[in-house]
Scaffold this motif. Structure first.
Motif, PDB file in Angstrom:
ATOM      1  N   LEU A 105     -45.758 -27.811  28.730  1.00 49.76           N
ATOM      2  CA  LEU A 105     -45.351 -26.559  28.100  1.00 49.76           C
ATOM      3  C   LEU A 105     -46.305 -25.440  28.508  1.00 49.76           C
ATOM      4  CD1 LEU A 105     -44.338 -27.679  24.521  1.00 49.76           C
ATOM      5  CD2 LEU A 105     -42.861 -26.781  26.290  1.00 49.76           C
ATOM      6  N   ILE A 106     -46.617 -25.406  29.779  1.00 49.96           N
ATOM      7  CA  ILE A 106     -47.575 -24.414  30.267  1.00 49.96           C
ATOM      8  C   ILE A 106     -46.969 -23.018  30.274  1.00 49.96           C
ATOM      9  CG2 ILE A 106     -49.012 -23.720  32.209  1.00 49.96           C
ATOM     10  CD1 ILE A 106     -49.895 -26.234  30.760  1.00 49.96           C
ATOM     11  N   ALA A 107     -45.821 -22.854  30.899  1.00 52.08           N
ATOM     12  CA  ALA A 107     -45.270 -21.512  31.080  1.00 52.08           C
ATOM     13  C   ALA A 107     -45.032 -20.774  29.769  1.00 52.08           C
ATOM     14  CB  ALA A 107     -43.986 -21.574  31.907  1.00 52.08           C
ATOM     15  N   PRO A 108     -44.401 -21.377  28.746  1.00 51.59           N
ATOM     16  CA  PRO A 108     -44.175 -20.628  27.509  1.00 51.59           C
ATOM     17  C   PRO A 108     -45.466 -20.309  26.774  1.00 51.59           C
ATOM     18  CG  PRO A 108     -42.726 -22.525  27.638  1.00 51.59           C
ATOM     19  CD  PRO A 108     -43.746 -22.685  28.717  1.00 51.59           C
ATOM     20  N   SER A 109     -46.529 -21.033  27.049  1.00 49.19           N
ATOM     21  CA  SER A 109     -47.759 -20.865  26.288  1.00 49.19           C
ATOM     22  C   SER A 109     -48.713 -19.845  26.902  1.00 49.19           C
ATOM     23  CB  SER A 109     -48.485 -22.212  26.175  1.00 49.19           C
ATOM     24  OG  SER A 109     -47.636 -23.189  25.662  1.00 49.19           O
ATOM     25  N   ILE A 110     -48.514 -19.484  28.171  1.00 44.95           N
ATOM     26  CA  ILE A 110     -49.452 -18.607  28.865  1.00 44.95           C
ATOM     27  C   ILE A 110     -48.967 -17.166  28.748  1.00 44.95           C
ATOM     28  CG2 ILE A 110     -50.447 -18.034  31.084  1.00 44.95           C
ATOM     29  CD1 ILE A 110     -51.492 -20.609  30.807  1.00 44.95           C
ATOM     30  N   THR A 111     -49.725 -16.352  28.042  1.00 48.02           N
ATOM     31  CA  THR A 111     -49.366 -14.950  27.869  1.00 48.02           C
ATOM     32  C   THR A 111     -49.913 -14.123  29.027  1.00 48.02           C
ATOM     33  OG1 THR A 111     -51.376 -14.506  26.644  1.00 48.02           O
ATOM     34  CG2 THR A 111     -49.475 -15.230  25.367  1.00 48.02           C
ATOM     35  N   ASP A 112     -49.494 -12.856  29.096  1.00 48.66           N
ATOM     36  CA  ASP A 112     -49.981 -11.964  30.154  1.00 48.66           C
ATOM     37  C   ASP A 112     -51.503 -11.827  30.101  1.00 48.66           C
ATOM     38  OD1 ASP A 112     -47.477 -11.525  31.124  1.00 48.66           O
ATOM     39  OD2 ASP A 112     -47.161  -9.655  30.033  1.00 48.66           O
ATOM     40  N   ARG A 113     -52.051 -11.694  28.912  1.00 51.09           N
ATOM     41  CA  ARG A 113     -53.502 -11.517  28.830  1.00 51.09           C
ATOM     42  C   ARG A 113     -54.226 -12.807  29.199  1.00 51.09           C
ATOM     43  NH1 ARG A 113     -52.150 -12.336  23.447  1.00 51.09           N
ATOM     44  NH2 ARG A 113     -53.525 -13.745  22.288  1.00 51.09           N
ATOM     45  N   LEU A 114     -53.601 -13.937  28.934  1.00 49.26           N
ATOM     46  CA  LEU A 114     -54.214 -15.208  29.326  1.00 49.26           C
ATOM     47  C   LEU A 114     -54.204 -15.348  30.839  1.00 49.26           C
ATOM     48  CD1 LEU A 114     -55.479 -17.859  28.559  1.00 49.26           C
ATOM     49  CD2 LEU A 114     -53.200 -18.806  28.200  1.00 49.26           C
ATOM     50  N   LEU A 115     -53.126 -14.928  31.480  1.00 46.89           N
ATOM     51  CA  LEU A 115     -53.079 -14.938  32.941  1.00 46.89           C
ATOM     52  C   LEU A 115     -54.180 -14.055  33.517  1.00 46.89           C
ATOM     53  CD1 LEU A 115     -49.244 -14.750  33.649  1.00 46.89           C
ATOM     54  CD2 LEU A 115     -50.777 -16.589  34.313  1.00 46.89           C
ATOM     55  N   VAL A 127     -44.108 -22.628  14.648  1.00 45.10           N
ATOM     56  CA  VAL A 127     -42.897 -22.919  15.413  1.00 45.10           C
ATOM     57  C   VAL A 127     -41.828 -23.500  14.501  1.00 45.10           C
ATOM     58  CG1 VAL A 127     -44.116 -23.321  17.573  1.00 45.10           C
ATOM     59  CG2 VAL A 127     -43.722 -25.233  16.015  1.00 45.10           C
ATOM     60  N   THR A 128     -40.588 -23.419  14.949  1.00 46.56           N
ATOM     61  CA  THR A 128     -39.490 -24.023  14.201  1.00 46.56           C
ATOM     62  C   THR A 128     -39.438 -25.523  14.470  1.00 46.56           C
ATOM     63  OG1 THR A 128     -37.883 -23.751  15.991  1.00 46.56           O
ATOM     64  CG2 THR A 128     -38.178 -21.889  14.478  1.00 46.56           C
ATOM     65  N   LEU A 129     -38.708 -26.225  13.634  1.00 46.06           N
ATOM     66  CA  LEU A 129     -38.545 -27.667  13.834  1.00 46.06           C
ATOM     67  C   LEU A 129     -37.893 -27.941  15.188  1.00 46.06           C
ATOM     68  CD1 LEU A 129     -38.538 -30.613  13.017  1.00 46.06           C
ATOM     69  CD2 LEU A 129     -36.439 -30.181  11.701  1.00 46.06           C
ATOM     70  N   GLU A 130     -36.920 -27.136  15.557  1.00 49.63           N
ATOM     71  CA  GLU A 130     -36.242 -27.350  16.839  1.00 49.63           C
ATOM     72  C   GLU A 130     -37.201 -27.158  18.003  1.00 49.63           C
ATOM     73  OE1 GLU A 130     -33.335 -28.668  19.205  1.00 49.63           O
ATOM     74  OE2 GLU A 130     -33.266 -28.580  17.016  1.00 49.63           O
ATOM     75  N   GLN A 131     -38.073 -26.138  17.919  1.00 51.42           N
ATOM     76  CA  GLN A 131     -39.055 -25.912  18.981  1.00 51.42           C
ATOM     77  C   GLN A 131     -40.044 -27.081  19.072  1.00 51.42           C
ATOM     78  OE1 GLN A 131     -40.386 -22.099  17.473  1.00 51.42           O
ATOM     79  NE2 GLN A 131     -39.501 -21.015  19.226  1.00 51.42           N
ATOM     80  N   LEU A 132     -40.476 -27.579  17.910  1.00 48.29           N
ATOM     81  CA  LEU A 132     -41.401 -28.707  17.896  1.00 48.29           C
ATOM     82  C   LEU A 132     -40.730 -29.957  18.453  1.00 48.29           C
ATOM     83  CD1 LEU A 132     -44.117 -29.906  17.157  1.00 48.29           C
ATOM     84  CD2 LEU A 132     -43.263 -30.233  14.815  1.00 48.29           C
ATOM     85  N   LYS A 133     -39.501 -30.200  18.058  1.00 49.19           N
ATOM     86  CA  LYS A 133     -38.750 -31.351  18.562  1.00 49.19           C
ATOM     87  C   LYS A 133     -38.610 -31.279  20.076  1.00 49.19           C
ATOM     88  CE  LYS A 133     -34.155 -33.503  18.343  1.00 49.19           C
ATOM     89  NZ  LYS A 133     -32.809 -33.437  17.705  1.00 49.19           N
TER      90      LYS A 133
END
Length: 217
Positions: free
Chosen positions: A127-137, A109-115
């Protein structure tokens, strides 16, 4: 008066990685109050420093990230945990979330994303929604539910579903209140009711159960 910087503890078995993350966070005005190379050391550091957020690697020798998450709960160390790892593994993501992690990011991830992630968790978000991919669903919905089947999960009101969707997007109570034009106390009451109805111990667990039940599209 300037605001107090968010404080974090970094848990990673690689010295170079910890030092690199520390340097980046300091550039983002985030205060690193402790470091640990495995879960056992992490518990002591976290108890001593009471950080706002823990950055946790999953793959570590001896006491790994899942062990750390489980023992944070056993020791009642209530601190948001952001998993920061190189492993994009569906099983690990699911296990980390079930053990209480509030977020999951890869180390590229970028510094801005980590911040942004650190501040989101420190403010009570996830940070559930950005982390859950279609295959994970698909994996979540295809496996047997780990939740108590006796707890009904279909009696959420329309307003509670609105709140739950925003919880899944990582918003904290104040942000949800602004989005829905509600008092923050009202949102807090809705979240408490949602947790009760879903038989969930926390916001992350509630989102996982809602995904299992098909309540979040």
């Amino acid at each position: 008066m300037s605001s107090i910087p968010v404080s974090v503890v970094i848990v990673d078995d690689q010295n170079l990685v910890r030092h690199g993350i520390r340097s980046l966070l300091e550039l983002a005005d985030i205060r690193v109050v402790g470091e640990a190379s495995d879960g056992a050391a992490a518990l002591d550091v976290i108890a001593a420093t009471t950080p706002d957020v823990v950055l946790l690697d999953l793959r570590m020798p001896r006491y790994d990230g899942l062990w750390t998450l489980e023992n944070l709960q056993l020791r009642e160390l209530d601190v948001p945990v952001l998993v920061l790892t190189t492993f994009n593994d569906d099983t690990l993501v699911l296990e980390a979330l079930r053990y209480g992690a509030e977020g999951y990011l890869l180390k590229d991830v970028t510094l801005e994303q980590l911040k942004t992630a650190v501040h989101t968790l420190a403010a009570g978000g996830t940070l559930i929604a950005p982390s859950i991919t279609d295959r994970l669903l698909r994996a979540i919905r295809s496996e047997p539910s780990p939740f108590d089947a006796r707890v009904p999960a279909v009696d959420l009101t329309a307003r509670e579903l609105e709140v739950l969707r925003l919880v899944a997007e990582g918003l904290n109570n104040r942000e949800i209140a602004g989005a829905l034009h509600l008092a923050e106390g009202t949102v807090k009451n809705h979240v408490s009711t949602i947790l009760l109805k879903l038989g969930a111990r926390d916001r992350t667990n509630a989102v996982l159960r809602a995904l299992h039940e098909g309540l979040l599209r």
